[in-house]
Design an enzyme around this catalytic site. Structure first.
Site, PDB file in Angstrom:
ATOM      1  N   ARG A   1      -9.479  -4.278  -3.654  1.00 14.80           N
ATOM      2  CA  ARG A   1     -10.840  -4.738  -3.335  1.00 14.80           C
ATOM      3  C   ARG A   1     -11.795  -4.624  -4.516  1.00 14.80           C
ATOM      4  O   ARG A   1     -12.992  -4.913  -4.369  1.00 14.80           O
ATOM      5  CB  ARG A   1     -11.403  -3.971  -2.124  1.00 14.80           C
TER       6      ARG A   1
ATOM      7  N   ASP B   1     -15.904   0.908   4.202  1.00 15.94           N
ATOM      8  CA  ASP B   1     -15.573  -0.418   4.744  1.00 15.94           C
ATOM      9  C   ASP B   1     -16.758  -1.383   4.730  1.00 15.94           C
ATOM     10  O   ASP B   1     -16.635  -2.535   5.157  1.00 15.94           O
ATOM     11  CB  ASP B   1     -15.021  -0.290   6.171  1.00 15.94           C
TER      12      ASP B   1
ATOM     13  N   ARG C   1       0.839  -1.217   0.000  1.00 18.13           N
ATOM     14  CA  ARG C   1       0.000   0.000   0.000  1.00 18.13           C
ATOM     15  C   ARG C   1       0.871   1.263   0.000  1.00 18.13           C
ATOM     16  O   ARG C   1       1.910   1.317   0.644  1.00 18.13           O
ATOM     17  CB  ARG C   1      -0.957  -0.024   1.205  1.00 18.13           C
TER      18      ARG C   1
ATOM     19  N   GLN D   1      -6.684   8.728   5.713  1.00 19.41           N
ATOM     20  CA  GLN D   1      -5.880   8.444   6.914  1.00 19.41           C
ATOM     21  C   GLN D   1      -4.681   9.389   7.024  1.00 19.41           C
ATOM     22  O   GLN D   1      -4.216   9.680   8.120  1.00 19.41           O
ATOM     23  CB  GLN D   1      -5.395   6.998   6.889  1.00 19.41           C
TER      24      GLN D   1
ATOM     25  N   ARG E   1     -12.228  -8.165   5.013  1.00 16.93           N
ATOM     26  CA  ARG E   1     -13.541  -7.801   4.451  1.00 16.93           C
ATOM     27  C   ARG E   1     -13.903  -8.704   3.268  1.00 16.93           C
ATOM     28  O   ARG E   1     -15.073  -8.970   3.024  1.00 16.93           O
ATOM     29  CB  ARG E   1     -13.587  -6.320   4.087  1.00 16.93           C
TER      30      ARG E   1
ATOM     31  N   SER F   1      -6.341   8.211   0.373  1.00 17.58           N
ATOM     32  CA  SER F   1      -6.807   7.809   1.700  1.00 17.58           C
ATOM     33  C   SER F   1      -7.015   9.034   2.567  1.00 17.58           C
ATOM     34  O   SER F   1      -6.241   9.996   2.493  1.00 17.58           O
ATOM     35  CB  SER F   1      -5.755   6.893   2.339  1.00 17.58           C
TER      36      SER F   1
HETATM   37  O1  LIG Z   1      -9.394   6.531   9.502  1.00 18.40           O
HETATM   38  C1  LIG Z   1      -9.622   5.329   9.638  1.00 18.40           C
HETATM   39  O2  LIG Z   1      -9.592   4.749  10.752  1.00 18.40           O
HETATM   40  C2  LIG Z   1      -9.952   4.531   8.428  1.00 18.40           C
HETATM   41  C3  LIG Z   1     -10.166   5.153   7.224  1.00 18.40           C
HETATM   42  C4  LIG Z   1     -10.588   4.436   6.000  1.00 18.40           C
HETATM   43  O3  LIG Z   1      -9.484   4.353   5.123  1.00 18.40           O
HETATM   44  P1  LIG Z   1      -9.280   5.291   3.814  1.00 18.40           P
HETATM   45  O4  LIG Z   1      -9.321   6.706   4.270  1.00 18.40           O
HETATM   46  O5  LIG Z   1      -7.955   4.881   3.302  1.00 18.40           O
HETATM   47  O6  LIG Z   1     -10.406   4.977   2.864  1.00 18.40           O
HETATM   48  C5  LIG Z   1     -11.070   3.032   6.330  1.00 18.40           C
HETATM   49  O7  LIG Z   1     -11.139   2.259   5.154  1.00 18.40           O
HETATM   50  C6  LIG Z   1     -10.172   2.334   7.307  1.00 18.40           C
HETATM   51  O8  LIG Z   1     -10.677   1.058   7.636  1.00 18.40           O
HETATM   52  C7  LIG Z   1     -10.077   3.084   8.603  1.00 18.40           C
HETATM   53  C1  LIG Z   2      -9.093  -0.742   5.141  1.00 16.14           C
HETATM   54  C2  LIG Z   2      -9.197  -1.132   6.404  1.00 16.14           C
HETATM   55  O1  LIG Z   2      -8.277  -0.873   7.385  1.00 16.14           O
HETATM   56  P1  LIG Z   2      -6.850  -0.172   7.301  1.00 16.14           P
HETATM   57  O2  LIG Z   2      -6.843   0.811   6.182  1.00 16.14           O
HETATM   58  O3  LIG Z   2      -6.696   0.491   8.642  1.00 16.14           O
HETATM   59  O4  LIG Z   2      -5.829  -1.272   7.110  1.00 16.14           O
HETATM   60  C3  LIG Z   2     -10.410  -1.871   6.846  1.00 16.14           C
HETATM   61  O5  LIG Z   2     -10.573  -2.050   8.068  1.00 16.14           O
HETATM   62  O6  LIG Z   2     -11.225  -2.296   6.030  1.00 16.14           O
END
Ligand SMILES: O=C(O)C1=C[C@@H](OP(=O)(O)O)[C@@H](O)[C@H](O)C1
Ligand SMILES: C=C(OP(=O)(O)O)C(=O)O
Length: 432
Positions: free
Chosen positions: A340, A309, A120, A166, A384, A164
């Site tokens: 996915r 998710d 990733r 994140q 998932r 993302s």
């Molecule tokens: O902020 C978080 O805790 C998450 C953000 C999402 O990811 P993306 O922002 O990459 O879509 C989600 O898919 C992941 O399971 C958890």
């Molecule tokens: C994408 C997921 O988690 P992460 O990005 O935190 O690995 C998930 O929980 O589906």
């Protein structure tokens, strides 16, 4: 471990939803970033939440726990100077901690899942950390990643949001601790925008001030702040429960899932509306989703970015709907535990589903008569995928065998036990 999923026409009973993974990782992080002792009630217990627990402990947080709660004494902005951190396969944990690690002189995030998290991309966050004067060594934007921090600088920052959310969340957790004020501009698009609301929610609970524009693309973060130590209660998890609800939707069922707050900020609570739009008979009151499935679903069109998710579970339900369903705006599913879209659809096709992919869409030509099954499924290291293919297996003619099904423990270790408790015929056998 292999999961042998047998056709099951009837599900009945009640399940207490697992605790939210995404709130547990957030509260553990803000507990660690506080000076003082916080209490987190009903935390999730899964590989990803354990990864956050392990890493913040390595960074100097003191953690005590019992069956009900975690008591965590944080390190504020002075983490212990560790050399290595192992986040397992947890993307959010890695990305959130990459910013925290900027307070350490030299930390390497190791690559323990080369076939999943190891593939990733994290370039967008690496770019922003470099804007803050942090040196980052990396393998083409991927693990292993070494952060050589010390004195990160705030100021005007940009971060891309089209892979993302994140990366942005990570910066929102860390910048309040900097001496200078920060301004963050999100470039391009912001995917999984809804979950940034969960980040802002927990920041506010810890007394952190962030000024966010209405569209969540601009932020002003005063520096010199500190996290307050607080008590937090973790709510039920919609992403995991979405698979249980999908299983109930594709069978004849009378299933209640408890602890699913109607006013939750989890985007995946939209799975209730998605199933309703697919004609599933359900109610949602007082934190209980009650599905009375009759195997009949109708196709629909959905913006999957609102419930990222839960998309795979909803696609699994759509496999049995009358008509063609379309899940659009889902390109960032390609950058998760596996691709996915391509990987998942390949497994669905093996099971007998009629599905098509576009760069950012999943199209499902429903088969109300059921799918054939009778094949082995590759889990692609993805919890998932495992959960969603289990749903498909229940409504198949010959069942499905899911290899490496132990990866379900990334977020939902009790998934098969929960399904079996409401009558699903699933056998777990060790793989030789
Ligand atoms: O902020 C978080 O805790 C998450 C953000 C999402 O990811 P993306 O922002 O990459 O879509 C989600 O898919 C992941 O399971 C958890
Ligand atoms: C994408 C997921 O988690 P992460 O990005 O935190 O690995 C998930 O929980 O589906």
């Amino acid at each position: 471990m292999k999961a042998i999923v047998q056709p099951t026409s009837h599900l009945q009973g009640e399940i207490n939803a697992l605790s939210s993974k995404n709130y547990t990782t957030r509260y553990l992080l803000i507990g660690a970033l506080a000076n003082g002792t916080s209490t987190i009630y009903y935390p999730a217990h899964s590989e990803d939440s354990d990864a956050m627990r392990r890493c913040v402990r390595d960074l100097g947080a003191i953690i005590e726990e019992d069956d009900e709660k975690i008591v965590i004494t944080g390190f504020g902005k002075n983490p212990k100077h560790v050399n290595e951190l192992n986040v397992g396969n947890a993307g959010a944990v890695l990305r959130f901690l990459m910013s925290t690690a900027a307070f350490c002189p030299d930390v390497t995030f190791v690559n323990t899942y080369p076939e999943s998290l190891g593939k990733r991309p994290h370039d967008d966050l690496i770019d922003t950390l470099q804007q803050m004067g942090v040196e980052v060594q990396h393998n083409n934007g991927r693990l292993p990643i070494t952060i050589k921090g010390g004195q990160p600088r705030g100021g005007k920052l940009t971060v891309s949001g089209n892979v993302s959310s994140q990366f942005l969340s990570s910066l929102l957790f860390m910048t309040p601790l900097l001496e200078e004020d920060s301004e963050i501009e999100v470039l391009h698009d912001l995917k999984s925008k809804i979950i940034v609301g969960q980040t802002l929610e927990v920041l506010a609970q810890a007394g952190i001030v962030v000024h966010a524009s209405e569209d969540l693309m601009h932020y002003r973060i005063p520096g010199g702040q500190s996290y307050q130590a607080k008590e937090y209660v973790i709510q039920g998890d919609y992403p995991g429960s979405a698979a249980i609800l999908a299983a109930a939707a594709v069978t004849n069922s009378d299933v209640r899932v408890l602890r699913l707050e109607e006013n939750s900020k989890q985007g995946e609570k939209a799975c209730v509306d998605v199933l309703r739009a697919m004609g599933v008979n359900l109610t949602h009151d007082n934190g209980v989703v009650h599905v009375r499935g009759n195997q009949r679903l109708v196709a629909g069109e959905f913006d999957g970015d609102h419930f990222t998710d839960a998309v795979l579970a909803m696609v699994a339900a759509a496999v049995f709907a009358e008509g063609t369903s379309r899940f659009y705006n889902v390109e960032n599913l390609r950058y998760k535990e596996c691709d996915r879209i391509t990987d998942y659809l390949n497994e669905l096709r093996k099971a007998g589903a009629d599905v098509e992919e576009r760069q950012s869409e999943i199209i499902v030509h429903g088969k109300p008569e059921g799918v054939e099954g009778g094949v082995e499924i590759n889990a692609h290291f993805d919890h998932r995928v495992i959960m969603a293919l289990t749903v498909v297996g229940l409504r198949s003619k010959q069942g499905l065998t899911i290899r490496d099904a132990h990866h379900v423990a990334k977020s939902y270790p009790q998934y098969f036990d929960h399904l079996r408790s409401i009558g699903a015929q699933v056998e777990l056998v060790s793989e030789s």
